[in-house]
Design a protein around this motif. Structure first.
Motif, mmCIF file in Angstrom:
data_model
loop_
_atom_site.group_PDB
_atom_site.id
_atom_site.type_symbol
_atom_site.label_atom_id
_atom_site.label_comp_id
_atom_site.label_asym_id
_atom_site.label_seq_id
_atom_site.Cartn_x
_atom_site.Cartn_y
_atom_site.Cartn_z
ATOM 1 N N LEU A 1 0.965 -1.279 0.104
ATOM 2 C CA LEU A 1 0.059 -0.061 -0.247
ATOM 3 C C LEU A 1 0.952 1.387 -0.077
ATOM 4 O O LEU A 1 0.712 2.302 -0.653
ATOM 5 N N SER A 2 1.797 1.284 0.707
ATOM 6 C CA SER A 2 2.929 2.378 0.522
ATOM 7 C C SER A 2 3.541 2.574 -0.824
ATOM 8 O O SER A 2 3.399 3.633 -1.279
ATOM 9 N N LEU A 3 3.799 1.527 -1.621
ATOM 10 C CA LEU A 3 4.346 1.747 -2.907
ATOM 11 C C LEU A 3 3.054 2.301 -3.695
ATOM 12 O O LEU A 3 3.589 3.151 -4.488
ATOM 13 N N ILE A 4 2.083 1.796 -3.697
ATOM 14 C CA ILE A 4 0.767 2.465 -4.403
ATOM 15 C C ILE A 4 0.721 3.934 -4.120
ATOM 16 O O ILE A 4 0.411 4.748 -4.948
ATOM 17 N N ALA A 5 0.701 4.297 -2.654
ATOM 18 C CA ALA A 5 0.696 5.669 -1.986
ATOM 19 C C ALA A 5 1.685 6.209 -2.785
ATOM 20 O O ALA A 5 1.432 7.775 -3.475
ATOM 21 N N PHE A 6 2.902 5.869 -2.647
ATOM 22 C CA PHE A 6 4.297 6.735 -3.067
ATOM 23 C C PHE A 6 4.134 7.079 -4.631
ATOM 24 O O PHE A 6 4.312 7.857 -5.243
ATOM 25 N N SER A 7 3.750 5.928 -5.478
ATOM 26 C CA SER A 7 3.472 6.142 -7.079
ATOM 27 C C SER A 7 2.419 7.151 -7.189
ATOM 28 O O SER A 7 2.774 7.980 -8.338
ATOM 29 N N ASP A 8 1.416 7.274 -6.454
ATOM 30 C CA ASP A 8 0.326 8.297 -6.692
ATOM 31 C C ASP A 8 0.885 9.688 -6.349
ATOM 32 O O ASP A 8 0.854 10.735 -7.018
ATOM 33 N N ALA A 9 1.781 9.778 -5.257
ATOM 34 C CA ALA A 9 2.170 10.923 -4.756
ATOM 35 C C ALA A 9 3.194 11.547 -5.607
ATOM 36 O O ALA A 9 3.279 12.779 -5.487
ATOM 37 N N GLU A 10 4.011 10.678 -6.235
ATOM 38 C CA GLU A 10 5.176 10.975 -6.983
ATOM 39 C C GLU A 10 5.013 11.050 -8.468
ATOM 40 O O GLU A 10 5.784 11.047 -9.202
ATOM 41 N N ALA A 11 3.508 11.226 -8.787
ATOM 42 C CA ALA A 11 3.123 11.301 -10.273
ATOM 43 C C ALA A 11 3.993 12.205 -11.022
ATOM 44 O O ALA A 11 4.206 13.466 -10.425
ATOM 45 N N ILE A 12 4.301 11.949 -12.136
ATOM 46 C CA ILE A 12 5.075 12.738 -13.022
ATOM 47 C C ILE A 12 4.119 13.242 -14.154
ATOM 48 O O ILE A 12 3.573 12.408 -14.937
ATOM 49 N N ASP A 13 3.817 14.601 -14.216
ATOM 50 C CA ASP A 13 2.964 14.969 -15.360
ATOM 51 C C ASP A 13 1.727 14.394 -15.011
ATOM 52 O O ASP A 13 1.051 14.098 -16.099
ATOM 53 N N GLY A 14 1.130 14.197 -13.738
ATOM 54 C CA GLY A 14 -0.263 13.589 -13.399
ATOM 55 C C GLY A 14 -0.033 12.040 -13.739
ATOM 56 O O GLY A 14 -1.269 11.464 -13.597
ATOM 57 N N LYS A 15 0.809 11.635 -14.111
ATOM 58 C CA LYS A 15 0.930 10.079 -14.486
ATOM 59 C C LYS A 15 1.640 9.328 -13.266
ATOM 60 O O LYS A 15 2.740 9.574 -12.912
ATOM 61 N N PRO A 16 0.796 8.329 -12.491
ATOM 62 C CA PRO A 16 1.695 7.795 -11.500
ATOM 63 C C PRO A 16 2.813 6.910 -11.983
ATOM 64 O O PRO A 16 2.659 6.644 -13.126
ATOM 65 N N LEU A 17 3.598 6.768 -10.984
ATOM 66 C CA LEU A 17 4.737 5.893 -11.412
ATOM 67 C C LEU A 17 4.289 4.331 -11.732
ATOM 68 O O LEU A 17 5.212 3.705 -12.611
ATOM 69 N N LEU A 18 3.473 3.884 -11.191
ATOM 70 C CA LEU A 18 3.049 2.414 -11.469
ATOM 71 C C LEU A 18 2.085 2.495 -12.529
ATOM 72 O O LEU A 18 1.350 3.276 -12.562
ATOM 73 N N SER A 19 2.427 1.611 -13.302
ATOM 74 C CA SER A 19 1.287 1.322 -14.539
ATOM 75 C C SER A 19 -0.269 0.989 -13.812
ATOM 76 O O SER A 19 -0.069 0.374 -12.750
ATOM 77 N N VAL A 20 -1.154 1.069 -14.572
ATOM 78 C CA VAL A 20 -2.403 0.390 -13.889
ATOM 79 C C VAL A 20 -2.240 -0.873 -14.166
ATOM 80 O O VAL A 20 -2.874 -1.229 -12.845
ATOM 81 N N VAL A 21 -1.642 -1.738 -14.680
ATOM 82 C CA VAL A 21 -1.443 -3.333 -14.336
ATOM 83 C C VAL A 21 -0.565 -3.245 -13.343
ATOM 84 O O VAL A 21 -1.094 -4.462 -12.589
ATOM 85 N N ASP A 22 0.435 -2.836 -12.920
ATOM 86 C CA ASP A 22 1.240 -3.104 -11.918
ATOM 87 C C ASP A 22 0.628 -2.623 -10.631
ATOM 88 O O ASP A 22 0.428 -3.304 -9.558
ATOM 89 N N ARG A 23 -0.258 -1.504 -10.407
ATOM 90 C CA ARG A 23 -1.122 -0.905 -9.513
ATOM 91 C C ARG A 23 -1.809 -2.225 -9.387
ATOM 92 O O ARG A 23 -2.382 -2.490 -7.948
#
Length: 89
Positions: free
Chosen positions: A36-58
């Protein structure tokens, strides 16, 4: 070398349902927290509105989290059933 399961408890701690449940709870709780921390980090650190994790990875991480929680709940339910059976006798 004999095959021994990993446990957070000392080797001389007697085997018990409570010990097993505590081990599972620590492992699964820590794993769920990390996912859950990885998912939250991905959302918080989005680049140009795009999360670091892909939809599939999430989705994979969320399914893993859900499955781990269901497994822990099942182990706890089994331990409760065993304890209730012993108490009823």
């Amino acid at each position: 070398m004999p095959d021994r399961s990993f446990s957070w408890h000392r080797a001389d701690t007697p085997t018990s349902h409570q010990k097993t449940l505590a081990d599972y709870s620590l492992d699964i709780g820590g794993g769920v927290s990390t996912l859950l921390s990885l998912i939250a980090f991905s959302d918080a650190e989005a680049i140009d509105g795009k999360p670091l994790l892909s939809v599939v990875d999430r989705e994979v991480l969320l399914r893993l989290t859900i499955t781990a929680c269901k497994m822990l709940a099942k182990v706890a339910e089994d331990h409760i059933d065993i304890a209730n059976t012993v108490e009823a006798q």
